[in-house]
Design a protein around this motif. Structure first.
Motif, PDB file in Angstrom:
ATOM      1  N   ASP A  34     -38.610  51.253 -51.891  1.00  0.00           N
ATOM      2  CA  ASP A  34     -37.736  50.240 -51.320  1.00  0.00           C
ATOM      3  C   ASP A  34     -37.920  50.072 -49.777  1.00  0.00           C
ATOM      4  OD1 ASP A  34     -35.421  50.299 -53.706  1.00  0.00           O
ATOM      5  OD2 ASP A  34     -35.992  52.230 -53.273  1.00  0.00           O
ATOM      6  N   HIS A  35     -38.123  48.694 -49.670  1.00  0.00           N
ATOM      7  CA  HIS A  35     -38.882  48.540 -48.290  1.00  0.00           C
ATOM      8  C   HIS A  35     -38.079  47.321 -47.579  1.00  0.00           C
ATOM      9  CE1 HIS A  35     -42.182  51.185 -48.775  1.00  0.00           C
ATOM     10  NE2 HIS A  35     -42.238  50.730 -50.298  1.00  0.00           N
ATOM     11  N   ILE A  36     -38.001  47.190 -46.124  1.00  0.00           N
ATOM     12  CA  ILE A  36     -37.767  46.180 -45.326  1.00  0.00           C
ATOM     13  C   ILE A  36     -39.037  45.844 -44.460  1.00  0.00           C
ATOM     14  CG2 ILE A  36     -36.130  45.020 -43.799  1.00  0.00           C
ATOM     15  CD1 ILE A  36     -34.221  47.180 -44.780  1.00  0.00           C
ATOM     16  N   LEU A  37     -39.336  44.647 -44.607  1.00  0.00           N
ATOM     17  CA  LEU A  37     -40.695  44.484 -43.610  1.00  0.00           C
ATOM     18  C   LEU A  37     -40.037  42.985 -43.002  1.00  0.00           C
ATOM     19  CD1 LEU A  37     -42.080  45.272 -46.552  1.00  0.00           C
ATOM     20  CD2 LEU A  37     -43.910  44.770 -45.188  1.00  0.00           C
ATOM     21  N   VAL A  38     -40.571  43.129 -41.441  1.00  0.00           N
ATOM     22  CA  VAL A  38     -40.101  41.890 -40.836  1.00  0.00           C
ATOM     23  C   VAL A  38     -41.556  41.472 -40.026  1.00  0.00           C
ATOM     24  CG1 VAL A  38     -37.824  42.840 -40.166  1.00  0.00           C
ATOM     25  CG2 VAL A  38     -39.863  43.513 -38.774  1.00  0.00           C
ATOM     26  N   ALA A  94     -29.764  44.850 -45.514  1.00  0.00           N
ATOM     27  CA  ALA A  94     -29.827  46.001 -46.586  1.00  0.00           C
ATOM     28  C   ALA A  94     -30.329  45.640 -47.941  1.00  0.00           C
ATOM     29  CB  ALA A  94     -28.489  46.839 -46.872  1.00  0.00           C
ATOM     30  N   SER A  95     -31.037  46.466 -48.625  1.00  0.00           N
ATOM     31  CA  SER A  95     -31.570  46.201 -49.805  1.00  0.00           C
ATOM     32  C   SER A  95     -31.114  47.408 -50.948  1.00  0.00           C
ATOM     33  CB  SER A  95     -33.064  46.339 -49.882  1.00  0.00           C
ATOM     34  OG  SER A  95     -33.539  46.070 -51.329  1.00  0.00           O
ATOM     35  N   PHE A  96     -30.586  47.360 -51.875  1.00  0.00           N
ATOM     36  CA  PHE A  96     -30.018  48.293 -52.705  1.00  0.00           C
ATOM     37  C   PHE A  96     -30.396  47.823 -54.327  1.00  0.00           C
ATOM     38  CE2 PHE A  96     -25.905  50.636 -54.185  1.00  0.00           C
ATOM     39  CZ  PHE A  96     -26.663  51.719 -54.436  1.00  0.00           C
ATOM     40  N   ASN A  97     -31.137  48.718 -55.116  1.00  0.00           N
ATOM     41  CA  ASN A  97     -31.577  48.607 -56.359  1.00  0.00           C
ATOM     42  C   ASN A  97     -30.274  49.303 -57.120  1.00  0.00           C
ATOM     43  OD1 ASN A  97     -32.057  49.264 -59.189  1.00  0.00           O
ATOM     44  ND2 ASN A  97     -34.277  48.879 -58.636  1.00  0.00           N
ATOM     45  N   VAL A  98     -29.301  48.742 -57.850  1.00  0.00           N
ATOM     46  CA  VAL A  98     -28.134  49.081 -58.101  1.00  0.00           C
ATOM     47  C   VAL A  98     -27.940  49.562 -59.702  1.00  0.00           C
ATOM     48  CG1 VAL A  98     -26.584  47.778 -56.500  1.00  0.00           C
ATOM     49  CG2 VAL A  98     -27.284  46.893 -58.873  1.00  0.00           C
ATOM     50  N   HIS A  99     -29.155  49.382 -60.275  1.00  0.00           N
ATOM     51  CA  HIS A  99     -29.342  50.010 -61.763  1.00  0.00           C
ATOM     52  C   HIS A  99     -28.042  49.656 -62.607  1.00  0.00           C
ATOM     53  CE1 HIS A  99     -30.475  53.458 -64.595  1.00  0.00           C
ATOM     54  NE2 HIS A  99     -31.453  52.575 -64.414  1.00  0.00           N
ATOM     55  N   TRP A 100     -27.643  48.088 -62.906  1.00  0.00           N
ATOM     56  CA  TRP A 100     -26.594  47.767 -63.656  1.00  0.00           C
ATOM     57  C   TRP A 100     -25.258  48.725 -63.033  1.00  0.00           C
ATOM     58  CZ3 TRP A 100     -31.371  49.054 -66.152  1.00  0.00           C
ATOM     59  CH2 TRP A 100     -31.755  48.026 -67.057  1.00  0.00           C
ATOM     60  N   GLY A 101     -25.403  49.055 -61.978  1.00  0.00           N
ATOM     61  CA  GLY A 101     -24.071  49.744 -61.626  1.00  0.00           C
ATOM     62  C   GLY A 101     -23.624  51.108 -62.131  1.00  0.00           C
ATOM     63  N   GLY A 119     -24.879  56.428 -55.898  1.00  0.00           N
ATOM     64  CA  GLY A 119     -24.574  56.386 -57.212  1.00  0.00           C
ATOM     65  C   GLY A 119     -25.762  55.877 -57.895  1.00  0.00           C
ATOM     66  N   SER A 120     -26.415  55.016 -57.661  1.00  0.00           N
ATOM     67  CA  SER A 120     -27.717  54.517 -58.137  1.00  0.00           C
ATOM     68  C   SER A 120     -28.634  55.397 -58.459  1.00  0.00           C
ATOM     69  CB  SER A 120     -28.016  53.075 -57.706  1.00  0.00           C
ATOM     70  OG  SER A 120     -29.132  52.451 -58.518  1.00  0.00           O
ATOM     71  N   ASP A 121     -29.866  55.081 -59.018  1.00  0.00           N
ATOM     72  CA  ASP A 121     -30.927  56.059 -59.203  1.00  0.00           C
ATOM     73  C   ASP A 121     -31.907  55.568 -57.978  1.00  0.00           C
ATOM     74  OD1 ASP A 121     -31.531  53.496 -60.146  1.00  0.00           O
ATOM     75  OD2 ASP A 121     -33.236  54.316 -61.439  1.00  0.00           O
ATOM     76  N   HIS A 122     -31.467  54.569 -57.343  1.00  0.00           N
ATOM     77  CA  HIS A 122     -32.468  54.530 -55.921  1.00  0.00           C
ATOM     78  C   HIS A 122     -31.252  54.504 -54.688  1.00  0.00           C
ATOM     79  CE1 HIS A 122     -36.080  51.957 -57.258  1.00  0.00           C
ATOM     80  NE2 HIS A 122     -35.219  52.081 -58.343  1.00  0.00           N
ATOM     81  N   ARG A 123     -31.916  55.263 -53.426  1.00  0.00           N
ATOM     82  CA  ARG A 123     -31.370  55.247 -52.304  1.00  0.00           C
ATOM     83  C   ARG A 123     -31.680  53.760 -51.526  1.00  0.00           C
ATOM     84  NH1 ARG A 123     -30.891  60.947 -49.638  1.00  0.00           N
ATOM     85  NH2 ARG A 123     -30.472  62.142 -51.631  1.00  0.00           N
ATOM     86  N   ALA A 153     -40.250  48.273 -41.533  1.00  0.00           N
ATOM     87  CA  ALA A 153     -38.966  48.526 -40.458  1.00  0.00           C
ATOM     88  C   ALA A 153     -38.336  49.914 -40.874  1.00  0.00           C
ATOM     89  CB  ALA A 153     -37.930  47.435 -40.725  1.00  0.00           C
ATOM     90  N   VAL A 154     -38.415  50.436 -42.195  1.00  0.00           N
ATOM     91  CA  VAL A 154     -37.807  51.743 -42.639  1.00  0.00           C
ATOM     92  C   VAL A 154     -38.805  52.736 -43.228  1.00  0.00           C
ATOM     93  CG1 VAL A 154     -36.141  52.927 -43.887  1.00  0.00           C
ATOM     94  CG2 VAL A 154     -35.740  50.102 -43.208  1.00  0.00           C
ATOM     95  N   ARG A 155     -38.811  53.815 -42.787  1.00  0.00           N
ATOM     96  CA  ARG A 155     -39.823  54.747 -43.516  1.00  0.00           C
ATOM     97  C   ARG A 155     -38.734  55.919 -43.844  1.00  0.00           C
ATOM     98  NH1 ARG A 155     -45.233  53.986 -42.149  1.00  0.00           N
ATOM     99  NH2 ARG A 155     -45.497  51.927 -40.746  1.00  0.00           N
ATOM    100  N   GLY A 156     -38.791  56.341 -45.295  1.00  0.00           N
ATOM    101  CA  GLY A 156     -38.140  57.491 -45.655  1.00  0.00           C
ATOM    102  C   GLY A 156     -38.289  57.261 -47.291  1.00  0.00           C
ATOM    103  N   ALA A 157     -38.037  58.560 -47.903  1.00  0.00           N
ATOM    104  CA  ALA A 157     -38.151  58.408 -49.287  1.00  0.00           C
ATOM    105  C   ALA A 157     -36.870  57.789 -50.131  1.00  0.00           C
ATOM    106  CB  ALA A 157     -38.202  59.823 -49.971  1.00  0.00           C
ATOM    107  N   THR A 158     -36.776  57.016 -51.213  1.00  0.00           N
ATOM    108  CA  THR A 158     -35.724  56.427 -51.629  1.00  0.00           C
ATOM    109  C   THR A 158     -35.430  56.713 -52.943  1.00  0.00           C
ATOM    110  OG1 THR A 158     -37.194  54.169 -52.357  1.00  0.00           O
ATOM    111  CG2 THR A 158     -36.110  54.514 -50.138  1.00  0.00           C
ATOM    112  N   TRP A 159     -36.568  57.288 -53.790  1.00  0.00           N
ATOM    113  CA  TRP A 159     -36.383  57.268 -55.265  1.00  0.00           C
ATOM    114  C   TRP A 159     -37.029  58.614 -55.619  1.00  0.00           C
ATOM    115  CZ3 TRP A 159     -39.654  58.112 -59.306  1.00  0.00           C
ATOM    116  CH2 TRP A 159     -39.126  57.759 -60.620  1.00  0.00           C
ATOM    117  N   PRO A 160     -36.471  59.342 -56.872  1.00  0.00           N
ATOM    118  CA  PRO A 160     -35.084  59.081 -57.268  1.00  0.00           C
ATOM    119  C   PRO A 160     -34.183  59.519 -56.267  1.00  0.00           C
ATOM    120  CG  PRO A 160     -36.000  61.066 -58.526  1.00  0.00           C
ATOM    121  CD  PRO A 160     -37.263  60.486 -57.347  1.00  0.00           C
TER     122      PRO A 160
END
Length: 243
Positions: free
Chosen positions: A210-214, A7-14, A230-234, A194-201
């Motif tokens: 935000d992406h995952i490639l394999v 998984a990948s998550f931009n946490v924006h300083w929490g 909770g962040s500004d990214h999903r 690997a993943v397709r779908g809107a993540t921001w905002p």
């Protein structure tokens, strides 16, 4: 055949986004919901006088953590970057970091710096870890890529050099700050999304950055953009099968 969840998550300083006034959220609970063997965190906060957010998550959820500071920053009166990474710590109240957390054994890790772009306010890097997945080695590469307006395609040659060969199991994940077709054009032939779908905002997403490639030998069993945590990214998550 063995499985690996990433998984990948931009946490924006929490903290949440500017629209909501940067409210703090429970980062440990959010990462626990991701339930990933390997987790890439962007924009994690390491204050000079407290335990870093990525370490708090690692301690609470049983991860080993690798990290690279990318900038000096502060969170009061609001989260903001003050300068590029500075070992002397002459500015700010802490480090703005890229972290890679793994519940699988890490066989080795390295930081691959990306070229500094003139207008980019912080440094960029690839954070590589070779993980042992039930006896099968897999290279996981986390990044927080530069923005297109800063000239991120100029970093494509360094990105290609820093990635493992496509004839081995590997994963690239992170906040790429660009559309899927753009990052696909910057990686070597054979890498696929690997993943397709809107993540921001996060509150009303309309872009996937935000992406995952394999690599070709990695089978994607399921993948998804997760709800707003909770962040500004999903966050994005994938369950993979290795050869």
């Amino acid at each position: 055949m063995t499985e690996l969840s990433v998984a990948s998550f931009n946490v924006h300083w929490g903290r949440g986004g500017r629209r909501a006034g940067y409210p703090p959220f429970d980062l440990v609970a959010a990462c626990d919901r991701l339930d990933a063997d390997v987790l890439a965190l962007q924009e994690t906060w390491a204050p000079d006088d407290e335990v870093a957010q990525h370490q708090v998550v690692a301690d609470a959820l049983g991860y080993r953590v690798e990290v690279v500071p990318l900038a000096r920053a502060e969170v009061v009166p609001k989260p903001r970057i003050l300068s590029r990474a500075d070992p002397a710590r002459t500015k700010g109240a802490g480090d703005f970091c890229l972290a890679l957390l793994s519940r699988r054994p890490i066989l080795g890790a390295q930081v691959v710096p990306l070229p500094q772009l003139w207008f980019d306010p912080w440094g960029r890097a690839l954070l590589r870890a070779d993980v042992d997945v039930d006896g099968t080695p897999c290279t996981v590469v986390a990044t927080h890529f530069s923005h297109l307006e800063f000239g991120s395609p100029l970093q494509a040659p360094a990105l290609r050099r820093g990635l493992p060969a496509t004839d081995q199991p590997a994963v690239l994940l992170g906040d790429m700050n660009m559309w899927g077709w753009t990052i696909s054009a910057m990686v070597p032939t054979g890498w696929r999304r690997a993943v397709r779908g809107a993540t921001w905002p996060a509150h009303r997403p309309h872009h996937q950055i935000d992406h995952i490639l394999v690599t070709p030998s990695v089978e994607v069993l399921d993948a998804a953009v997760l709800p707003d945590l909770g962040s500004d990214h999903r966050p994005v998550r994938a369950r993979l099968r290795l050869p």
